[in-house]
Design a protein around this motif. Structure first.
Motif, PDB file in Angstrom:
ATOM      1  N   LEU A  31       0.836  -1.201   0.000  1.00 31.96           N
ATOM      2  CA  LEU A  31       0.000   0.000   0.000  1.00 31.96           C
ATOM      3  C   LEU A  31       0.873   1.255   0.000  1.00 31.96           C
ATOM      4  O   LEU A  31       0.591   2.210  -0.720  1.00 31.96           O
ATOM      5  CB  LEU A  31      -0.945  -0.009   1.209  1.00 31.96           C
ATOM      6  N   ALA A  32       1.929   1.236   0.794  1.00 34.09           N
ATOM      7  CA  ALA A  32       2.857   2.372   0.813  1.00 34.09           C
ATOM      8  C   ALA A  32       3.471   2.591  -0.565  1.00 34.09           C
ATOM      9  O   ALA A  32       3.629   3.740  -1.011  1.00 34.09           O
ATOM     10  CB  ALA A  32       3.940   2.143   1.863  1.00 34.09           C
ATOM     11  N   ALA A  33       3.799   1.515  -1.261  1.00 33.67           N
ATOM     12  CA  ALA A  33       4.442   1.616  -2.574  1.00 33.67           C
ATOM     13  C   ALA A  33       3.551   2.266  -3.623  1.00 33.67           C
ATOM     14  O   ALA A  33       4.053   2.869  -4.577  1.00 33.67           O
ATOM     15  CB  ALA A  33       4.894   0.229  -3.046  1.00 33.67           C
ATOM     16  N   ILE A  34       2.224   2.171  -3.451  1.00 37.45           N
ATOM     17  CA  ILE A  34       1.328   2.821  -4.422  1.00 37.45           C
ATOM     18  C   ILE A  34       0.849   4.182  -3.914  1.00 37.45           C
ATOM     19  O   ILE A  34      -0.038   4.787  -4.500  1.00 37.45           O
ATOM     20  CB  ILE A  34       0.127   1.924  -4.810  1.00 37.45           C
ATOM     21  N   GLY A  35       1.447   4.645  -2.810  1.00 35.82           N
ATOM     22  CA  GLY A  35       1.189   6.002  -2.342  1.00 35.82           C
ATOM     23  C   GLY A  35       0.107   6.166  -1.295  1.00 35.82           C
ATOM     24  O   GLY A  35      -0.256   7.303  -0.965  1.00 35.82           O
ATOM     25  N   ILE A  36      -0.426   5.096  -0.762  1.00 38.53           N
ATOM     26  CA  ILE A  36      -1.458   5.212   0.269  1.00 38.53           C
ATOM     27  C   ILE A  36      -0.846   5.880   1.496  1.00 38.53           C
ATOM     28  O   ILE A  36       0.215   5.489   1.969  1.00 38.53           O
ATOM     29  CB  ILE A  36      -2.058   3.832   0.627  1.00 38.53           C
ATOM     30  N   ARG A  37      -1.541   6.895   2.025  1.00 38.03           N
ATOM     31  CA  ARG A  37      -1.045   7.639   3.191  1.00 38.03           C
ATOM     32  C   ARG A  37      -1.872   7.385   4.447  1.00 38.03           C
ATOM     33  O   ARG A  37      -1.453   7.714   5.543  1.00 38.03           O
ATOM     34  CB  ARG A  37      -1.038   9.143   2.888  1.00 38.03           C
ATOM     35  N   HIS A  38      -3.087   6.842   4.254  1.00 38.11           N
ATOM     36  CA  HIS A  38      -3.956   6.591   5.407  1.00 38.11           C
ATOM     37  C   HIS A  38      -4.846   5.389   5.107  1.00 38.11           C
ATOM     38  O   HIS A  38      -5.340   5.251   3.992  1.00 38.11           O
ATOM     39  CB  HIS A  38      -4.826   7.816   5.696  1.00 38.11           C
ATOM     40  N   VAL A  39      -5.036   4.544   6.116  1.00 35.04           N
ATOM     41  CA  VAL A  39      -5.913   3.383   6.001  1.00 35.04           C
ATOM     42  C   VAL A  39      -7.018   3.505   7.039  1.00 35.04           C
ATOM     43  O   VAL A  39      -6.762   3.852   8.194  1.00 35.04           O
ATOM     44  CB  VAL A  39      -5.143   2.057   6.206  1.00 35.04           C
ATOM     45  N   VAL A  40      -8.246   3.220   6.611  1.00 37.24           N
ATOM     46  CA  VAL A  40      -9.394   3.163   7.502  1.00 37.24           C
ATOM     47  C   VAL A  40      -9.879   1.721   7.510  1.00 37.24           C
ATOM     48  O   VAL A  40     -10.128   1.133   6.457  1.00 37.24           O
ATOM     49  CB  VAL A  40     -10.536   4.089   7.034  1.00 37.24           C
ATOM     50  N   ASN A  41     -10.004   1.164   8.704  1.00 40.15           N
ATOM     51  CA  ASN A  41     -10.439  -0.220   8.881  1.00 40.15           C
ATOM     52  C   ASN A  41     -11.829  -0.216   9.514  1.00 40.15           C
ATOM     53  O   ASN A  41     -12.011   0.315  10.606  1.00 40.15           O
ATOM     54  CB  ASN A  41      -9.445  -0.962   9.780  1.00 40.15           C
ATOM     55  N   LEU A  42     -12.806  -0.813   8.833  1.00 37.36           N
ATOM     56  CA  LEU A  42     -14.169  -0.889   9.352  1.00 37.36           C
ATOM     57  C   LEU A  42     -14.472  -2.231  10.016  1.00 37.36           C
ATOM     58  O   LEU A  42     -15.568  -2.427  10.532  1.00 37.36           O
ATOM     59  CB  LEU A  42     -15.188  -0.642   8.228  1.00 37.36           C
ATOM     60  N   ALA A  43     -13.536  -3.158   9.994  1.00 35.63           N
ATOM     61  CA  ALA A  43     -13.756  -4.489  10.583  1.00 35.63           C
ATOM     62  C   ALA A  43     -13.479  -4.463  12.086  1.00 35.63           C
ATOM     63  O   ALA A  43     -12.871  -3.526  12.606  1.00 35.63           O
ATOM     64  CB  ALA A  43     -12.864  -5.522   9.906  1.00 35.63           C
ATOM     65  N   LEU A  44     -13.899  -5.512  12.747  1.00 38.45           N
ATOM     66  CA  LEU A  44     -13.634  -5.656  14.174  1.00 38.45           C
ATOM     67  C   LEU A  44     -12.274  -6.301  14.380  1.00 38.45           C
ATOM     68  O   LEU A  44     -11.884  -7.208  13.634  1.00 38.45           O
ATOM     69  CB  LEU A  44     -14.716  -6.498  14.839  1.00 38.45           C
ATOM     70  N   ASP A  45     -11.551  -5.847  15.391  1.00 34.60           N
ATOM     71  CA  ASP A  45     -10.218  -6.389  15.689  1.00 34.60           C
ATOM     72  C   ASP A  45     -10.232  -7.872  16.023  1.00 34.60           C
ATOM     73  O   ASP A  45      -9.240  -8.561  15.815  1.00 34.60           O
ATOM     74  CB  ASP A  45      -9.584  -5.649  16.876  1.00 34.60           C
ATOM     75  N   ASP A  46     -11.347  -8.360  16.570  1.00 28.57           N
ATOM     76  CA  ASP A  46     -11.379  -9.761  17.001  1.00 28.57           C
ATOM     77  C   ASP A  46     -11.847 -10.723  15.914  1.00 28.57           C
ATOM     78  O   ASP A  46     -12.005 -11.913  16.166  1.00 28.57           O
ATOM     79  CB  ASP A  46     -12.226  -9.927  18.264  1.00 28.57           C
ATOM     80  N   HIS A  47     -12.038 -10.231  14.697  1.00 23.98           N
ATOM     81  CA  HIS A  47     -12.413 -11.128  13.595  1.00 23.98           C
ATOM     82  C   HIS A  47     -11.236 -12.068  13.319  1.00 23.98           C
ATOM     83  O   HIS A  47     -10.076 -11.641  13.333  1.00 23.98           O
ATOM     84  CB  HIS A  47     -12.757 -10.321  12.336  1.00 23.98           C
ATOM     85  N   PRO A  48     -11.504 -13.356  13.068  1.00 26.26           N
ATOM     86  CA  PRO A  48     -10.408 -14.302  12.837  1.00 26.26           C
ATOM     87  C   PRO A  48      -9.498 -13.941  11.660  1.00 26.26           C
ATOM     88  O   PRO A  48      -8.343 -14.361  11.627  1.00 26.26           O
ATOM     89  CB  PRO A  48     -11.118 -15.630  12.568  1.00 26.26           C
ATOM     90  N   GLU A  49      -9.982 -13.149  10.710  1.00 25.87           N
ATOM     91  CA  GLU A  49      -9.164 -12.781   9.563  1.00 25.87           C
ATOM     92  C   GLU A  49      -8.555 -11.377   9.685  1.00 25.87           C
ATOM     93  O   GLU A  49      -7.920 -10.894   8.749  1.00 25.87           O
ATOM     94  CB  GLU A  49      -9.982 -12.879   8.276  1.00 25.87           C
ATOM     95  N   ALA A  50      -8.749 -10.723  10.831  1.00 27.12           N
ATOM     96  CA  ALA A  50      -8.170  -9.393  11.030  1.00 27.12           C
ATOM     97  C   ALA A  50      -6.647  -9.488  11.087  1.00 27.12           C
ATOM     98  O   ALA A  50      -6.097 -10.482  11.566  1.00 27.12           O
ATOM     99  CB  ALA A  50      -8.711  -8.781  12.319  1.00 27.12           C
ATOM    100  N   LEU A  51      -5.991  -8.456  10.601  1.00 26.53           N
ATOM    101  CA  LEU A  51      -4.529  -8.387  10.630  1.00 26.53           C
ATOM    102  C   LEU A  51      -4.094  -7.967  12.035  1.00 26.53           C
ATOM    103  O   LEU A  51      -4.361  -6.838  12.453  1.00 26.53           O
ATOM    104  CB  LEU A  51      -4.022  -7.387   9.594  1.00 26.53           C
ATOM    105  N   PRO A  52      -3.419  -8.859  12.782  1.00 29.29           N
ATOM    106  CA  PRO A  52      -2.965  -8.479  14.128  1.00 29.29           C
ATOM    107  C   PRO A  52      -1.960  -7.330  14.051  1.00 29.29           C
ATOM    108  O   PRO A  52      -1.102  -7.296  13.181  1.00 29.29           O
ATOM    109  CB  PRO A  52      -2.282  -9.753  14.656  1.00 29.29           C
ATOM    110  N   GLY A  53      -2.106  -6.373  14.949  1.00 27.67           N
ATOM    111  CA  GLY A  53      -1.172  -5.250  14.989  1.00 27.67           C
ATOM    112  C   GLY A  53      -1.216  -4.380  13.748  1.00 27.67           C
ATOM    113  O   GLY A  53      -0.193  -3.807  13.348  1.00 27.67           O
ATOM    114  N   GLU A  54      -2.386  -4.251  13.144  1.00 28.57           N
ATOM    115  CA  GLU A  54      -2.503  -3.524  11.878  1.00 28.57           C
ATOM    116  C   GLU A  54      -1.999  -2.086  11.977  1.00 28.57           C
ATOM    117  O   GLU A  54      -1.259  -1.621  11.104  1.00 28.57           O
ATOM    118  CB  GLU A  54      -3.958  -3.532  11.394  1.00 28.57           C
TER     119      GLU A  54
END
Length: 149
Positions: A31-54
């Protein structure tokens, strides 16, 4: 470097905002390589597919992070308003994600209509990923209520 279209349900909107489903361990540097400067996450942290330490993983690549936890069974107009606020205040290109890109596309359906887009066009953008308005799946019920107040 092109868009990482192998990220689940990746989309690039005409306004430059990118959206997707879950992020995985190797995605922050991409994401950084394509210039993304901010990420918004609408998922819950405890979802089994969530990225730990996002938040920390993104920060390590110079990307800001906002978490707006949206329970899949209880989305609200307040959540949509919070996303609109974050998008308006973001400094630079933004990526918005959840687990499947369902929450995100539904919220953008509402934001696009509020911005004056024809309902038909906004719905076509949303249904490219999912169509809660036509779904018979009981999990879509709170989304139908949100999208058809």
């Amino acid at each position: 470097m092109g868009d990482p279209s192998d990220i689940r349900n990746w989309q690039r909107r005409a306004d430059g905002i990118t959206t997707s489903g879950r992020l995985e361990k190797g995605d922050p540097p991409r994401l950084a390589a394509i210039g993304i400067r901010h990420v918004v996450n609408l998922a819950l942290d405890d979802h089994p597919e969530a990225l730990p330490g996002e938040a920390a993983a993104l920060a390590a690549h110079g990307i800001g992070y906002t978490h707006i936890p949206v329970p899949f069974d209880a989305p609200t107009r307040g959540h949509v308003a919070e996303l609109a606020r974050v998008l308006a205040e973001a400094d630079g290109p933004v990526h918005v994600h959840c687990i499947m890109n369902w929450r995100v596309t539904a919220f953008f359906y509402l934001l696009d209509i509020e911005a004056g887009m024809a309902e038909r066009e906004a719905r076509a953008r949303m249904t490219a990923i999912w169509d809660p308005l036509s779904s018979e799946d009981p999990r879509a019920a709170p989304w139908k209520a949100l999208l058809n107040p």
